[in-house]
Design a protein around this motif. Structure first.
Motif, PDB file in Angstrom:
ATOM      1  N   ALA A 134      -3.261  -6.665  -9.044  1.00  0.00           N
ATOM      2  CA  ALA A 134      -2.070  -7.105  -8.317  1.00  0.00           C
ATOM      3  C   ALA A 134      -1.546  -5.988  -7.428  1.00  0.00           C
ATOM      4  CB  ALA A 134      -0.980  -7.554  -9.296  1.00  0.00           C
ATOM      5  N   ARG A 135      -1.584  -4.757  -7.929  1.00  0.00           N
ATOM      6  CA  ARG A 135      -1.144  -3.623  -7.120  1.00  0.00           C
ATOM      7  C   ARG A 135      -2.000  -3.482  -5.866  1.00  0.00           C
ATOM      8  NH1 ARG A 135       1.967   0.921  -6.989  1.00  0.00           N
ATOM      9  NH2 ARG A 135       2.912   0.447  -9.008  1.00  0.00           N
ATOM     10  N   ALA A 136      -3.305  -3.621  -6.019  1.00  0.00           N
ATOM     11  CA  ALA A 136      -4.201  -3.483  -4.864  1.00  0.00           C
ATOM     12  C   ALA A 136      -3.880  -4.524  -3.797  1.00  0.00           C
ATOM     13  CB  ALA A 136      -5.651  -3.598  -5.316  1.00  0.00           C
ATOM     14  N   VAL A 137      -3.639  -5.753  -4.241  1.00  0.00           N
ATOM     15  CA  VAL A 137      -3.289  -6.818  -3.294  1.00  0.00           C
ATOM     16  C   VAL A 137      -1.945  -6.519  -2.639  1.00  0.00           C
ATOM     17  CG1 VAL A 137      -2.670  -9.258  -3.078  1.00  0.00           C
ATOM     18  CG2 VAL A 137      -4.638  -8.583  -4.475  1.00  0.00           C
ATOM     19  N   ASN A 138      -0.958  -6.147  -3.451  1.00  0.00           N
ATOM     20  CA  ASN A 138       0.377  -5.878  -2.923  1.00  0.00           C
ATOM     21  C   ASN A 138       0.374  -4.702  -1.955  1.00  0.00           C
ATOM     22  OD1 ASN A 138       1.521  -7.963  -4.410  1.00  0.00           O
ATOM     23  ND2 ASN A 138       2.060  -6.652  -6.136  1.00  0.00           N
ATOM     24  N   GLU A 139      -0.375  -3.666  -2.278  1.00  0.00           N
ATOM     25  CA  GLU A 139      -0.383  -2.480  -1.418  1.00  0.00           C
ATOM     26  C   GLU A 139      -0.989  -2.773  -0.053  1.00  0.00           C
ATOM     27  OE1 GLU A 139      -2.156   0.689  -3.698  1.00  0.00           O
ATOM     28  OE2 GLU A 139      -0.220   1.226  -4.611  1.00  0.00           O
ATOM     29  N   ARG A 140      -1.865  -3.754   0.010  1.00  0.00           N
ATOM     30  CA  ARG A 140      -2.404  -4.141   1.326  1.00  0.00           C
ATOM     31  C   ARG A 140      -1.310  -4.715   2.213  1.00  0.00           C
ATOM     32  NH1 ARG A 140      -7.137  -5.821  -1.570  1.00  0.00           N
ATOM     33  NH2 ARG A 140      -6.544  -8.030  -1.521  1.00  0.00           N
ATOM     34  N   HIS A 141      -0.243  -5.204   1.573  1.00  0.00           N
ATOM     35  CA  HIS A 141       0.891  -5.751   2.327  1.00  0.00           C
ATOM     36  C   HIS A 141       2.079  -4.783   2.365  1.00  0.00           C
ATOM     37  CE1 HIS A 141      -1.438  -9.347   1.046  1.00  0.00           C
ATOM     38  NE2 HIS A 141      -1.136  -9.763   2.262  1.00  0.00           N
ATOM     39  N   HIS A 176       3.986  -2.014  -5.813  1.00  0.00           N
ATOM     40  CA  HIS A 176       4.166  -2.391  -7.219  1.00  0.00           C
ATOM     41  C   HIS A 176       2.983  -3.254  -7.629  1.00  0.00           C
ATOM     42  CE1 HIS A 176       5.195  -6.749  -7.140  1.00  0.00           C
ATOM     43  NE2 HIS A 176       5.537  -6.479  -5.898  1.00  0.00           N
ATOM     44  N   GLY A 177       2.776  -3.390  -8.933  1.00  0.00           N
ATOM     45  CA  GLY A 177       1.627  -4.140  -9.420  1.00  0.00           C
ATOM     46  C   GLY A 177       1.985  -5.232 -10.392  1.00  0.00           C
ATOM     47  N   VAL A 178       3.136  -5.843 -10.221  1.00  0.00           N
ATOM     48  CA  VAL A 178       3.582  -6.898 -11.134  1.00  0.00           C
ATOM     49  C   VAL A 178       3.414  -8.255 -10.459  1.00  0.00           C
ATOM     50  CG1 VAL A 178       5.466  -7.779 -12.565  1.00  0.00           C
ATOM     51  CG2 VAL A 178       5.248  -5.316 -12.159  1.00  0.00           C
ATOM     52  N   ASN A 179       2.706  -9.148 -11.128  1.00  0.00           N
ATOM     53  CA  ASN A 179       2.579 -10.514 -10.651  1.00  0.00           C
ATOM     54  C   ASN A 179       3.981 -11.109 -10.457  1.00  0.00           C
ATOM     55  OD1 ASN A 179       2.671 -13.545 -11.608  1.00  0.00           O
ATOM     56  ND2 ASN A 179       0.624 -13.221 -10.774  1.00  0.00           N
TER      57      ASN A 179
END
Length: 221
Positions: free
Chosen positions: A21-28, A32-35
């Motif tokens: 989740a963090r990897a996906v969020n950091e692309r945006h 943070h890495g919380v669903n």
């Protein structure tokens, strides 16, 4: 959660940290890495708690700030607090939730809209345009549609990306909700070509204003 303290909330959020989740969020741009569904569940367990919201916001933790937004009382913030919070917010999701879940419900929304439009900070200006787009759709008596179209025509093409996105949304809202300005809104979109080549997933509507306007008008029947 019975132990509604900042350390307890931070600990619960830390336990929910997911590297994927963090990897996906950091692309945006979100650190943070919380669903988000799990984060919302944390907020729901806390209920409305404005004092805790203020403390969570002060922690400067992105996930905690998202929870803070969800448990706050939007009408309890004064104008200066909301202005400072937007300028402090680093993560796009925090800015987005702050505007949509707090500022739009605040009695200071219109004052902040006028205050933020044209701000030198592109993210603050973007918030001003997001509020303006909302007015265009829901409270058009608060805005001068023709003056907005003049500004969009003159400034949207060269605006910073964050501001440009919300300006484009405003242009689309004018075309969708105001048939008497639709032709001009589409013409401006076609000439400026803002977001014309934006990658759009299948079954999603392009943010390119002429396509967006046309699709939403078609759905309206």
């Amino acid at each position: 959660m019975t132990d509604a303290t900042v350390p307890a909330v931070l600990a619960e959020l830390a336990a929910l940290e997911d590297p994927k989740a963090r990897a996906v969020n950091e692309r945006h741009g979100d650190d943070h890495g919380v669903n988000l569904s799990r984060l919302r569940a944390v907020a729901k367990s806390l209920g409305t708690n404005h004092e805790l919201a203020l403390e969570l916001w002060a922690s400067d933790d992105t996930a905690a700030r998202l929870v803070a937004i969800l448990v706050s009382r939007p009408k309890a913030f004064d104008e200066a607090e909301l202005d400072a919070m937007l300028r402090e917010a680093r993560a796009p999701k925090v800015r987005d939730w702050l505007v949509n879940y707090v500022v739009k419900k605040s009695p200071h929304a219109e004052a902040l809209r006028l205050r933020w439009l044209g701000d030198a900070d592109p993210h603050v200006a973007a918030a001003g345009w997001a509020l303006t787009a909302d007015d265009v759709a829901k409270r058009p008596e608060l805005v001068d549609l023709d003056a907005l179209l003049d500004t969009l025509e003159a400034q949207m093409k060269d605006a910073p990306a964050a501001t440009q996105w919300e300006m484009n949304t405003c242009l689309a809202m004018i075309g969708i909700h105001h048939p008497d300005r639709r032709a001009r809104a589409i013409d401006i979109g076609e000439r400026l070509e803002v977001l014309k080549d934006y990658p759009t997933p299948p079954n999603c509507t392009s943010p390119f204003a002429p396509i967006w306007i046309g699709e939403m008008v078609r759905r309206q029947g």
